[in-house]
Design an enzyme around this catalytic site. Structure first.
Site, PDB file in Angstrom:
ATOM      1  N   ASP A   1      -5.287   1.326   5.722  1.00  0.00           N
ATOM      2  CA  ASP A   1      -4.806   1.302   6.753  1.00  0.00           C
ATOM      3  C   ASP A   1      -4.837   2.698   7.479  1.00  0.00           C
ATOM      4  O   ASP A   1      -4.709   2.925   8.768  1.00  0.00           O
ATOM      5  CB  ASP A   1      -3.256   1.144   6.484  1.00  0.00           C
ATOM      6  CG  ASP A   1      -2.945  -0.528   6.396  1.00  0.00           C
ATOM      7  OD1 ASP A   1      -3.559  -1.170   6.903  1.00  0.00           O
ATOM      8  OD2 ASP A   1      -2.113  -0.678   5.652  1.00  0.00           O
TER       9      ASP A   1
ATOM     10  N   LYS B   1       2.892  -3.776   0.673  1.00  0.00           N
ATOM     11  CA  LYS B   1       2.216  -2.701   0.525  1.00  0.00           C
ATOM     12  C   LYS B   1       2.866  -1.629  -0.547  1.00  0.00           C
ATOM     13  O   LYS B   1       1.999  -0.796  -1.006  1.00  0.00           O
ATOM     14  CB  LYS B   1       1.934  -2.082   1.613  1.00  0.00           C
ATOM     15  CG  LYS B   1       1.121  -3.281   2.794  1.00  0.00           C
ATOM     16  CD  LYS B   1       0.845  -2.552   3.893  1.00  0.00           C
ATOM     17  CE  LYS B   1       0.022  -3.596   5.030  1.00  0.00           C
ATOM     18  NZ  LYS B   1      -0.094  -3.135   6.336  1.00  0.00           N
TER      19      LYS B   1
END
Ligand code: ATR
Length: 287
Positions: free
Chosen positions: A113, A77
């Protein structure tokens, strides 16, 4: 009501995927394929084990082969921030990319997220964050996004505990600069907290110890515990929290909501949340 029929795979099938390492236990394919089927879309979602050293080539490969989009999970990420053609505001704000959309602008990186954490805490623990005192365990990719988002939600006080304290200190410094009204410190609290969040990877393996050092901080001082891990369903931390009388939730809700947002970014259609939740429960709980 009859279910839409999902078209068979053919030359027009659109592809999405998740890249990670390890990836074999990901529940994302089950969730997204159920959603595509429910909407009658000729789309499929696959999972690929991608070594970090091959991430750039794997993103480029999906782009040139016309994939609709990909998700990224551990350990990609943060790396992916420098590997896309453009960053959406969400990825700029939280400094991590978990969703890429391929299209006329090239590879665009998003972060779904951060919002998912807040939605899951609200839904699963009835937690409102404004004014709360929070202990966050972990200062890797997931911990950093969670810390910044909790600060943006105006928690009153944030305690960051991590095995490598320099990483927690770096995040604390960033929060002090960006969210000066939040009191942030590194290490365990000396007072009770409303919420404890586990954003470490400790608990994924059966023989992992709990990420919380109970010599330093007792679960009796916590009202609610959220573990971002969803497999196993109940980590040692969650079992201990339950025994101590805390409200608890695992990471299923966060997985669901980050996935639903990614689905909407790729397809432009509202995500069938109930279908996605049921598919995840089936995949993770087996019923
Ligand atoms: P993610 O993207 O899931 O956050 P990561 O960036 O590799 O993955 O971060 C893993 C987190 O789990 C870190 O906070 C890490 O602590 P360090 O920063 O000290 O590495 C924590 N972690 C992993 N294994 C651990 C262990 N055995 N004991 C304590 N913490 C651990």
């Amino acid at each position: 009501m009859s279910q839409p029929v999902q078209p068979a795979i053919n030359a027009a099938t659109r592809l999405c995927a998740v890249y990670g390492s390890p990836i074999a236990h990901s529940a994302s394919p089950a969730m997204h394929n159920a959603a595509f089927a429910a909407l009658g879309l000729n789309w499929r979602y696959l999972a690929f084990e991608v070594d970090p050293k091959n991430l750039r080539a794997a993103i480029e490969g999906a782009k040139v082969m016309g994939f609709a989009g990909i998700n990224l999970t551990v350990p990609h990420k943060l790396l992916a921030v420098d590997m896309v053609d453009k960053l959406d505001e969400s990825a700029k704000t939280w400094g991590a990319v978990n969703t890429i959309r391929f299209g006329p602008e090239g590879a665009v990186g998003f972060n779904t997220d951060a919002d998912a954490i807040v939605t899951a805490l609200h839904e699963d623990l009835a937690m409102s964050l404004r004014g709360a005192k929070v202990l966050l365990l972990g200062a890797g990719g997931a911990g950093r996004t969670a810390a910044l988002k909790l600060a943006a939600e105006n928690v009153a006080e944030l305690f960051l505990a991590n095995r490598t304290s320099s990483k927690a200190e770096q995040i604390a410094g960033e929060i002090t600069r960006r969210f000066p009204s939040v009191r942030v410190s590194v290490g365990y609290p000396r007072t009770a907290v409303d919420l404890l969040v586990n954003a470490t990877s400790l608990g994924l393996k059966a023989d992992d110890s709990s990420p919380l050092d109970e010599q330093q901080f007792s679960l009796k001082q916590v009202r609610a515990v959220y573990d971002m891990i969803y497999r196993p369903v109940e980590t040692k931390l969650l079992a201990a929290a339950e025994a101590a009388g805390c409200r608890t939730a695992n990471g299923l809700g966060m997985l669901l909501h980050q996935g639903a947002k990614a689905f909407e970014i790729w397809t432009g259609r509202p995500a069938p949340l109930d279908v996605m939740r049921r598919a995840l429960e089936q995949n993770i709980y087996g019923h």
